[in-house]
Design an enzyme around this catalytic site. Structure first.
Site, PDB file in Angstrom:
ATOM      1  N   GLY A  19      11.740   1.913   3.072  1.00 25.40           N
ATOM      2  CA  GLY A  19      10.992   0.673   3.161  1.00 25.40           C
ATOM      3  C   GLY A  19       9.675   0.685   2.439  1.00 25.40           C
ATOM      4  CB  ILE A  49      -0.968   0.045   1.202  1.00 20.08           C
ATOM      5  CG1 ILE A  49      -0.191  -0.014   2.522  1.00 20.08           C
ATOM      6  CG2 ILE A  49      -2.003  -1.055   1.119  1.00 20.08           C
ATOM      7  CD1 ILE A  49      -1.071   0.182   3.746  1.00 20.08           C
ATOM      8  N   GLY A  50       2.162   1.137   0.132  1.00 19.93           N
ATOM      9  CA  GLY A  50       2.974   2.340   0.129  1.00 19.93           C
ATOM     10  C   GLY A  50       4.443   2.012   0.071  1.00 19.93           C
ATOM     11  CB  VAL A  52       3.716   0.578   4.195  1.00 24.85           C
ATOM     12  CG1 VAL A  52       2.636   0.335   5.240  1.00 24.85           C
ATOM     13  CG2 VAL A  52       4.794   1.509   4.749  1.00 24.85           C
ATOM     14  CE  LYS A  85       9.566   2.551   7.684  1.00 24.52           C
ATOM     15  NZ  LYS A  85       9.892   3.777   8.440  1.00 24.52           N
ATOM     16  N   GLY A 105       8.456   4.060   0.654  1.00 24.45           N
ATOM     17  CA  GLY A 105       9.179   5.258   1.017  1.00 24.45           C
ATOM     18  C   GLY A 105      10.664   5.086   0.837  1.00 24.45           C
ATOM     19  CG  ASP A 144       9.914  12.749   7.568  1.00 21.90           C
ATOM     20  OD1 ASP A 144       9.821  13.796   6.909  1.00 21.90           O
ATOM     21  OD2 ASP A 144       9.836  11.621   7.064  1.00 21.90           O
TER      22      ASP A 144
END
Length: 936
Positions: free
Chosen positions: A644, A638-639, A646, A661, A641, A770
């Site tokens: 890493g 689903i994601g 997710v 993650k 970055g 962040d």
């Protein structure tokens, strides 16, 4: 003679005694009044603003600047803007001749209207406005029947006012919260603006025949505007920023003296009466952000010295009135976001007074009147999203600073040197039919958008006049030749898009000096190696579809071939045989090597994969590491970055969900990633807060690290705010759902609570480093939880600066001092959170600052340019009932993103303001807190 002398002597003694007694009485009165003043000073805590109130024999208190006297007696007290915090003392009325009492814009407070002033029998002017009085206006206020002026606005008075207000027969000026008006024939000016008035406007509002000015703006009034108007001398009517419905009264067309009509930010509908267009003295018309429909009255401007004409964001059809500038005074035409059609009035071509024209997002067609292009005072011309045709003239208006004409049918060439004789800063001409070559002279321009046209030829190499450019988009044209190396010397260029052209040759190494925040050279015929500065994941999509490009140090995302391997491919044929033999040997050895590990892993599988993984739990779990590992599939991703990926994993054969993650595991973990992992585990396993994401466990082996969180169904704030620009299944599924302002406010408060806990309640305090909208996760009820602590750092002592080896964070959210010095404290999180507040209020991205680099800089420039905050707010959620709250949060975002860290508020202060904005409370507390940040 003796009798006459005796009589004269008698009268002399009498008058001497009389004047002696009078002088003694005046002396006593002066002493008494000075004592009252000194008691006031003491009651108010001896404020610094009254430090000169010192009794002396050489001067009278009548010389003090706050005091007005007549015949050595006080008739006026004025403490405007004195920063006094106190109450209205009953003994003020011991000043028997007091006629004026003015405490405008202080911190006076009381649970009710100060009825002690009823005893000031000569009081004519009373101004208690911009203080902290609250409660109801008393029903017996008519006892102050001698009042001529009454000002109570800017307090927290509420409730209804009885008809007794109408018995203030001497009143000429009223500034308060609500009242009936039928008995107030003498009333000339009514100011009820910026209160919390609710309900309908009384039908008697426009009944007093002497009424000239009505201010009801910035309230919460609803219902229709009273239709009957007997106050035919009305000069200004301002009912803007309410929740009014219905139509404009026909009787407004009878107001022959009306110069200003402001009804913007309401929910009014219907046709604008034609009679409004014939008003002989109308100067300012502001009807924007309503639901008006039908055609505009055709005679606007024909009979009056019309200056402002603002009808944007309605449902108007037909053409613009032909006579808008007949009398040569028109300053602006603001009619964007309607359904207006046809050509522009020819009169606009002869309107030298015009300063701005904003008519984008309509259905206009035809050519622009020639004179409009060169109108001497024109500074802004915004024509985008229409069907205009024609060509640009050889020269433009000298004062023109902004020209926007995207998405039309303009054609012809872009005139060479078109900006050299003007002050043009912004030219947006995307998606038209322009042809020819790129202009060489772009003096002063900061933004140039010419994408999606039919431009050809090569890029000019002599571009000394391009020094001010910070955004250049020439994509989707037919531009050929090489990229000039001079582009790399443009000091301000941060966004460059040359994609989908026919550019060829090498990318100049000098281009790497730009370090742009946005770069796109995709879909050209470029060859050779890319500049080393671009060999990182930030430019993953900058070079797509250029088969001839390579990189010396390819990253996992760049999808570019290694230049050295390409060089090997071009080696002499004699080396091919050697390479083939070596390859064969390597293949055999590799096969044996793989076979060995397959057999070993098979044996390990028989004894259970869980033996190679270590699970450390921080909560009670209903799953095992195998449940997690089996869910790490591409379908569940689903994601992704910088450190890493997710995954969304359903565990234990139920509806329970977790987010996993996964730190990159293609090699043994780097020390940097190992530190990030350990930091996140250390922080999240040690803190518990409803607004901080819950870490359930971590799973690790020698090469891989997994963090398992509670899954939040509504994903991230970023996906909700910027869903239209994100091509994900989730964002597509919520495109029809509006993240309204109450939800946004709820999210802001929740995130602020989490950060405030980290900064003020953790020991030692925690800096996230962040904070951004993609790291604020949302559950089904839109409760916010702060996530992704991989970059966080625990400070040794509160407020102590710590230095990081490199700047970490995301563009647009990074505090200026952090980018310069890499030193951190809690204020860098405050800056990032301020950017999120600006995202929530404007709907823009953190890096979306229009002609400026970031959202924070854009927002500051918006205010410095004197533009209304309302113009910056997100149109999708902007409603009059929430406008004040949104403006407060926008301003709070500006405070948080101050360039000086020392001037930013703490997160505790930020949270306090947000709570007061979102949860009205009693006792005036809300206004006190907000005024700390947003003084009137």
């Amino acid at each position: 003679m003796k009798k006459t002398t005796l009589i004269f002597l008698h009268f002399s003694i009498y008058f001497s005694t009389f004047f002696h007694l009078l002088s003694h009485a005046n002396s006593q009165l002066s002493t008494q009044e000075q004592g009252i003043l000194l008691n006031l000073k003491k009651l108010w805590g001896n404020p610094k603003s009254l430090k000169h109130w010192i009794p002396t024999n050489s001067s009278s208190h009548c010389s003090w600047p706050e005091i007005t006297c007549s015949n050595d007696s006080i008739i006026g007290l004025s403490f405007r803007d004195y920063n006094i915090n106190g109450t209205v003392a009953p003994f003020i009325c011991n000043l028997k001749n007091l006629a004026t009492f003015d405490v405008y814009n202080n911190s006076f407070h009381s649970t009710e209207f100060p009825i002690a002033l009823y005893n000031c029998s000569k009081l004519e002017i009373l101004d208690l406005s911009e203080n902290y009085f609250y409660g109801a206006i008393p029903n017996d206020i008519h006892r102050m029947s001698w009042l001529r002026e009454l000002s109570l606005e800017g307090n927290n008075f509420d409730g209804n006012i009885s008809s007794s207000i109408g018995r203030l027969t001497e009143l000429r000026k009223l500034m308060l919260s609500s009242c009936p008006f039928t008995e107030m024939e003498a009333l000339e000016q009514l100011d009820l603006s910026e209160n919390n008035l609710i309900g309908k406007i009384p039908d008697s509002l426009f009944m007093p025949k002497n009424l000239r000015i009505v201010y009801l703006y910035k309230n919460k009034l609803s219902g229709e505007i009273p239709q009957v108007v007997k106050a035919l001398n009305l000069d200004v009517i301002d009912l803007s920023e309410n929740n009014l419905t219905g139509t404009i009264p026909d009787d407004f067309g009878k107001l022959g003296n009306l110069t200003g009509l402001a009804l913007f930010f309401n929910q009014l509908s219907g046709k604008i009466p034609d009679s409004i267009g014939r008003l002989p003295k109308l100067i300012n018309l502001r009807l924007f952000n309503n639901n008006f429909s039908g055609s505009l009255p055709p005679e606007f401007g024909r009979y009056s010295m019309l200056e402002e004409f603002q009808v944007s964001t309605n449902k108007l059809t037909g053409q613009l009135p032909e006579h808008l500038c007949d009398n040569g005074k028109l300053l602006g035409v603001v009619a964007f976001e309607n359904q207006l059609n046809g050509g522009l009035p020819k009169s606009l071509g002869n309107c030298s007074s015009l300063e701005l024209v904003k008519i984008y997002k309509n259905k206009f067609s035809g050519n622009i009147p020639n004179g409009l292009w060169t109108s001497s005072n024109l500074t802004m011309l915004m024509l985008s999203d229409n069907s205009f045709t024609g060509e640009l003239p050889g020269r433009l208006a000298r004062n023109l600073a902004r020209l926007e004409m995207n998405n039309n049918r303009f054609s012809g060439k872009i005139p060479q040197g078109m900006s050299s004789s003007t002050n043009l800063l912004v030219l947006k001409a995307s998606n038209n039919l322009f042809n020819g070559t790129i202009p060489r002279d772009l003096s002063r321009l900061t933004i140039l958008l010419l994408d999606r046209n039919q431009l050809s030829g090569s890029l000019p190499s002599d571009i000394n006049s391009w020094k001010s450019l910070n955004t250049l988009n020439l994509s989707q044209n037919a531009i050929s030749g090489q990229i000039p190396e001079e582009l790399g010397s443009l000091p301000s260029l941060t966004e460059l898009d040359l994609s989908e052209n026919q550019l060829s040759g090498l990318i100049p190494s000098k281009l790497g000096l730009l370090k742009p925040t946005s770069l796109n050279l995709s879909s050209n015929h470029l060859t050779g190696s890319i500049p080393t500065e671009f060999e990182n994941d930030a430019y993953a999509y900058s070079f797509l579809n250029n088969p001839g490009l390579c990189a010396n140090r390819p990253s996992r995302y760049l999808n570019l071939e290694n230049c050295s391997s390409r060089h090997q491919k071009s080696s002499k044929t004699s080396y091919k045989l050697i390479a083939w033999i070596i390859g064969l040997v390597v293949a055999v050895l590799l096969g044996l090597f793989i076979s060995f590990f397959v057999i070993r892993n098979y044996k390990q599988g028989k004894h259970g994969l869980h033996l190679t993984w270590k699970l450390v739990s921080f909560q009670k779990l209903n799953f095992t590491e195998l449940d997690i590992l089996s869910g790490l599939t591409a379908n569940n991703l689903i994601g992704s970055g910088g450190s890493g990926q997710v995954y969304h994993v359903v565990v234990n054969h139920s509806s329970d969900s977790v987010a996993v993650k996964k730190i990159w595991n293609n090699r043994k973990l780097e020390k940097k990633l190992e530190k990030e992992f350990l930091a996140e585990v250390k922080i999240l396993s040690s803190i518990r807060h409803a607004n901080i994401v819950k870490l359930l466990c971590c799973i690790s082996n020698d090469n891989s690290k997994l963090l398992v969180y509670k899954y939040l169904d509504n994903r991230s704030l970023d996906q909700w705010l910027h869903r239209k620009s994100r091509a994900t299944t989730f964002s597509s599924s919520i495109n029809h759902v509006v993240l309204d302002w109450p939800k946004r406010m709820h999210i802001a408060v929740g995130a602020a609570q989490g950060l405030s806990y980290m900064h003020h309640d953790c020991s030692p305090p925690i800096v996230h480093r962040d904070v951004k909208s993609s790291n604020i996760l949302l559950d089904l009820d839109f409760n916010a939880q702060i996530a992704d602590f991989g970059l966080a750092k625990i400070l040794i002592k509160e407020g102590e600066l710590a230095t990081m080896s490199a700047v970490a964070g995301s563009f647009g959210y990074i505090a200026p001092e952090y980018a310069r010095t890499t030193k951190i404290n809690e204020k860098i999180d405050v800056y990032s959170f301020g950017v999120i507040l600006l995202e929530l209020t404007t709907g823009r991205k953190a890096n979306d600052g229009d002609e400026h680099t970031s959202l924070a800089e854009w927002a500051l420039r918006h205010i410095q340019d004197g533009k209304p905050i309302g113009d910056a707010l997100d149109e999708e959620v902007k409603e009059s009932c929430h406008l004040n709250e949104m403006c407060h949060v926008f301003k709070l975002g500006l405070y948080c993103t101050s360039t000086q860290a020392s001037t930013r508020p703490s997160m505790k202060e930020v949270l306090k303001v947000l709570l007061q904005c979102s949860q009205p409370v009693r006792n005036g507390e809300k206004n006190v807190i907000i005024e700390m940040f947003f003084p009137s």
